[in-house]
Design a protein around this motif. Structure first.
Motif, PDB file in Angstrom:
ATOM      1  N   ASP A 184       0.832  -1.210   0.000  1.00  0.00           N
ATOM      2  CA  ASP A 184       0.000   0.000   0.000  1.00  0.00           C
ATOM      3  C   ASP A 184       0.863   1.255   0.000  1.00  0.00           C
ATOM      4  O   ASP A 184       0.460   2.305  -0.486  1.00  0.00           O
ATOM      5  CB  ASP A 184      -0.876   0.043   1.272  1.00  0.00           C
ATOM      6  CG  ASP A 184      -1.672  -1.229   1.449  1.00  0.00           C
ATOM      7  OD1 ASP A 184      -2.489  -1.531   0.571  1.00  0.00           O
ATOM      8  OD2 ASP A 184      -1.457  -1.935   2.465  1.00  0.00           O
ATOM      9  N   LEU A 185       2.050   1.112   0.619  1.00  0.00           N
ATOM     10  CA  LEU A 185       2.949   2.265   0.742  1.00  0.00           C
ATOM     11  C   LEU A 185       4.375   1.796   0.478  1.00  0.00           C
ATOM     12  O   LEU A 185       4.819   0.801   1.061  1.00  0.00           O
ATOM     13  CB  LEU A 185       2.851   2.844   2.173  1.00  0.00           C
ATOM     14  CG  LEU A 185       3.847   3.955   2.514  1.00  0.00           C
ATOM     15  CD1 LEU A 185       3.609   5.201   1.653  1.00  0.00           C
ATOM     16  CD2 LEU A 185       3.741   4.336   4.003  1.00  0.00           C
ATOM     17  N   ILE A 186       5.053   2.501  -0.417  1.00  0.00           N
ATOM     18  CA  ILE A 186       6.477   2.222  -0.649  1.00  0.00           C
ATOM     19  C   ILE A 186       7.248   3.466  -0.235  1.00  0.00           C
ATOM     20  O   ILE A 186       6.886   4.588  -0.634  1.00  0.00           O
ATOM     21  CB  ILE A 186       6.741   1.861  -2.123  1.00  0.00           C
ATOM     22  CG1 ILE A 186       5.996   0.575  -2.483  1.00  0.00           C
ATOM     23  CG2 ILE A 186       8.244   1.713  -2.371  1.00  0.00           C
ATOM     24  CD1 ILE A 186       6.119   0.145  -3.938  1.00  0.00           C
ATOM     25  N   ILE A 187       8.276   3.266   0.595  1.00  0.00           N
ATOM     26  CA  ILE A 187       9.106   4.392   1.015  1.00  0.00           C
ATOM     27  C   ILE A 187      10.560   4.100   0.626  1.00  0.00           C
ATOM     28  O   ILE A 187      10.961   2.933   0.511  1.00  0.00           O
ATOM     29  CB  ILE A 187       8.995   4.641   2.541  1.00  0.00           C
ATOM     30  CG1 ILE A 187       9.348   3.364   3.330  1.00  0.00           C
ATOM     31  CG2 ILE A 187       7.600   5.120   2.915  1.00  0.00           C
ATOM     32  CD1 ILE A 187       9.339   3.552   4.845  1.00  0.00           C
ATOM     33  N   SER A 188      11.324   5.150   0.420  1.00  0.00           N
ATOM     34  CA  SER A 188      12.724   4.966   0.069  1.00  0.00           C
ATOM     35  C   SER A 188      13.481   6.239   0.401  1.00  0.00           C
ATOM     36  O   SER A 188      13.122   7.320  -0.090  1.00  0.00           O
ATOM     37  CB  SER A 188      12.860   4.646  -1.425  1.00  0.00           C
ATOM     38  OG  SER A 188      14.204   4.352  -1.721  1.00  0.00           O
ATOM     39  N   SER A 189      14.496   6.114   1.224  1.00  0.00           N
ATOM     40  CA  SER A 189      15.221   7.299   1.653  1.00  0.00           C
ATOM     41  C   SER A 189      16.702   7.182   1.305  1.00  0.00           C
ATOM     42  O   SER A 189      17.362   6.204   1.695  1.00  0.00           O
ATOM     43  CB  SER A 189      15.028   7.455   3.165  1.00  0.00           C
ATOM     44  OG  SER A 189      16.116   8.088   3.746  1.00  0.00           O
ATOM     45  N   MET A 190      17.210   8.161   0.576  1.00  0.00           N
ATOM     46  CA  MET A 190      18.634   8.291   0.240  1.00  0.00           C
ATOM     47  C   MET A 190      19.200   7.049  -0.471  1.00  0.00           C
ATOM     48  O   MET A 190      20.381   6.740  -0.333  1.00  0.00           O
ATOM     49  CB  MET A 190      19.444   8.602   1.510  1.00  0.00           C
ATOM     50  CG  MET A 190      19.060   9.919   2.158  1.00  0.00           C
ATOM     51  SD  MET A 190      19.306  11.342   1.053  1.00  0.00           S
ATOM     52  CE  MET A 190      21.067  11.613   1.189  1.00  0.00           C
ATOM     53  N   THR A 191      18.353   6.384  -1.247  1.00  0.00           N
ATOM     54  CA  THR A 191      18.767   5.184  -1.979  1.00  0.00           C
ATOM     55  C   THR A 191      18.815   5.425  -3.486  1.00  0.00           C
ATOM     56  O   THR A 191      19.655   4.857  -4.194  1.00  0.00           O
ATOM     57  CB  THR A 191      17.784   4.031  -1.651  1.00  0.00           C
ATOM     58  OG1 THR A 191      17.900   3.737  -0.255  1.00  0.00           O
ATOM     59  CG2 THR A 191      18.081   2.779  -2.446  1.00  0.00           C
ATOM     60  N   PHE A 192      17.928   6.301  -3.995  1.00  0.00           N
ATOM     61  CA  PHE A 192      17.835   6.453  -5.447  1.00  0.00           C
ATOM     62  C   PHE A 192      19.141   6.947  -6.084  1.00  0.00           C
ATOM     63  O   PHE A 192      19.437   6.601  -7.223  1.00  0.00           O
ATOM     64  CB  PHE A 192      16.650   7.369  -5.820  1.00  0.00           C
ATOM     65  CG  PHE A 192      15.404   6.599  -6.169  1.00  0.00           C
ATOM     66  CD1 PHE A 192      14.880   5.663  -5.279  1.00  0.00           C
ATOM     67  CD2 PHE A 192      14.760   6.770  -7.386  1.00  0.00           C
ATOM     68  CE1 PHE A 192      13.741   4.919  -5.599  1.00  0.00           C
ATOM     69  CE2 PHE A 192      13.631   6.032  -7.725  1.00  0.00           C
ATOM     70  CZ  PHE A 192      13.118   5.116  -6.826  1.00  0.00           C
ATOM     71  N   LYS A 206       0.523   4.743  -2.293  1.00  0.00           N
ATOM     72  CA  LYS A 206       1.401   5.925  -2.362  1.00  0.00           C
ATOM     73  C   LYS A 206       2.857   5.478  -2.254  1.00  0.00           C
ATOM     74  O   LYS A 206       3.155   4.457  -1.627  1.00  0.00           O
ATOM     75  CB  LYS A 206       1.117   6.877  -1.197  1.00  0.00           C
ATOM     76  CG  LYS A 206      -0.274   7.484  -1.200  1.00  0.00           C
ATOM     77  CD  LYS A 206      -0.452   8.388   0.022  1.00  0.00           C
ATOM     78  CE  LYS A 206      -1.893   8.880   0.116  1.00  0.00           C
ATOM     79  NZ  LYS A 206      -2.140   9.664   1.335  1.00  0.00           N
ATOM     80  N   MET A 207       3.717   6.268  -2.857  1.00  0.00           N
ATOM     81  CA  MET A 207       5.161   5.990  -2.758  1.00  0.00           C
ATOM     82  C   MET A 207       5.866   7.294  -2.373  1.00  0.00           C
ATOM     83  O   MET A 207       5.629   8.326  -3.029  1.00  0.00           O
ATOM     84  CB  MET A 207       5.667   5.487  -4.108  1.00  0.00           C
ATOM     85  CG  MET A 207       7.169   5.340  -4.164  1.00  0.00           C
ATOM     86  SD  MET A 207       7.670   4.226  -5.474  1.00  0.00           S
ATOM     87  CE  MET A 207       7.381   5.227  -6.920  1.00  0.00           C
ATOM     88  N   ALA A 208       6.703   7.246  -1.346  1.00  0.00           N
ATOM     89  CA  ALA A 208       7.402   8.451  -0.882  1.00  0.00           C
ATOM     90  C   ALA A 208       8.901   8.252  -1.028  1.00  0.00           C
ATOM     91  O   ALA A 208       9.473   7.343  -0.420  1.00  0.00           O
ATOM     92  CB  ALA A 208       7.052   8.718   0.585  1.00  0.00           C
ATOM     93  N   ILE A 209       9.504   9.084  -1.846  1.00  0.00           N
ATOM     94  CA  ILE A 209      10.957   8.997  -2.044  1.00  0.00           C
ATOM     95  C   ILE A 209      11.613  10.266  -1.507  1.00  0.00           C
ATOM     96  O   ILE A 209      11.189  11.385  -1.836  1.00  0.00           O
ATOM     97  CB  ILE A 209      11.293   8.827  -3.539  1.00  0.00           C
ATOM     98  CG1 ILE A 209      10.735   7.507  -4.041  1.00  0.00           C
ATOM     99  CG2 ILE A 209      12.804   8.893  -3.766  1.00  0.00           C
ATOM    100  CD1 ILE A 209      10.904   7.291  -5.526  1.00  0.00           C
ATOM    101  N   VAL A 210      12.620  10.062  -0.663  1.00  0.00           N
ATOM    102  CA  VAL A 210      13.420  11.183  -0.154  1.00  0.00           C
ATOM    103  C   VAL A 210      14.835  11.035  -0.686  1.00  0.00           C
ATOM    104  O   VAL A 210      15.418   9.943  -0.622  1.00  0.00           O
ATOM    105  CB  VAL A 210      13.450  11.183   1.398  1.00  0.00           C
ATOM    106  CG1 VAL A 210      14.435  12.215   1.910  1.00  0.00           C
ATOM    107  CG2 VAL A 210      12.064  11.433   1.977  1.00  0.00           C
TER     108      VAL A 210
END
Ligand SMILES: C[S@@+](CC[C@H](N)C(=O)[O-])C[C@H]1O[C@@H](n2cnc3c(N)ncnc32)[C@H](O)[C@@H]1O
Length: 197
Positions: free
Chosen positions: A100-108, A130-134
């Motif tokens: 339901d939610l994908i998160i990713s921090s400082m990986t892209f 929703k997907m949240a990328i930081v």
């Protein structure tokens, strides 16, 4: 990625714990999710960002290439049945699951193809998800002291690039600057991109 295996045991410094905790709390505010959801944390590392989502988690799946980072993640979560980790390179291997939610921090900024990864992650998102990328906004390459050794493939990203990934994946996206980090007297912005399916 050997850099992260070496860094894993000392990764959770006081500064990083505070910073990633604040970034996650800001992200949670923007996402405004009140029910419990199945969460994928892509590039979870030691869990400094993703484990802050525990209050809205039906489950958390942390995916990371680094077994060293995951050892630390696993130690923190060993008594939590709804949290697990998977040691794979998601650019090379598929994970046939939906969230339901994908998160990713400082990986892209470590990826060969952020555009292809956005497509892959979009396919792993349930409808209405929703997907949240930081990550870093475009920078001059000085954020990491030794980018090559640290597996850095991109010096941040522009809004145009992020909108391009969203368009190609058929997602809507909202991008904001959520933080400014100061290192050696230089300022580096971090964005939060929330994608909607
Ligand atoms: C800078 S760390 C961020 C860790 C964590 N998200 C945080 O914010 O504290 C980036 C992480 O992404 C992982 N990573 C990089 N490329 C990956 C890939 N293709 N598949 C899975 N994990 C990856 C690295 O091993 C590392 O643990």
């Amino acid at each position: 990625m050997s850099h992260f295996n070496h860094a894993a045991n000392t990764w959770d410094s006081e500064d990083k714990i505070k910073l990633m905790g604040e970034l996650a709390q800001k992200t949670l505010q923007v996402l405004n999710i009140s029910k419990e959801v199945d969460i994928l944390d892509f590039g979870c590392g030691t869990g400094l960002f993703g484990l802050e989502f525990i209050n809205i988690a039906k489950s958390i799946t942390g995916v990371d290439t680094s077994h060293g980072m995951l050892e630390v993640f696993n130690k923190k979560t060993s008594d939590q049945d709804h949290i697990r980790s998977i040691n794979i390179d998601l650019e090379k291997v598929d994970l046939d699951e939906k969230f339901d939610l994908i998160i990713s921090s400082m990986t892209f900024h470590h990826l060969d193809s952020p555009d292809k990864m956005t497509l892959k992650l979009a396919s792993m998102l349930r409808d209405g998800g929703k997907m949240a990328i930081v990550d870093l906004e475009t920078e001059d390459g000085s954020f990491h002291p030794d980018p090559k050794a640290m597996g850095v493939k991109h010096f941040g990203f522009s809004n145009e690039e992020i909108v391009g990934w969203a368009d190609a994946a058929g997602l809507n996206v909202e991008i904001t600057t959520i933080n400014t980090r100061t290192k050696n007297l230089k300022k580096y912005n971090q964005f939060l991109a929330v994608f909607y399916k």
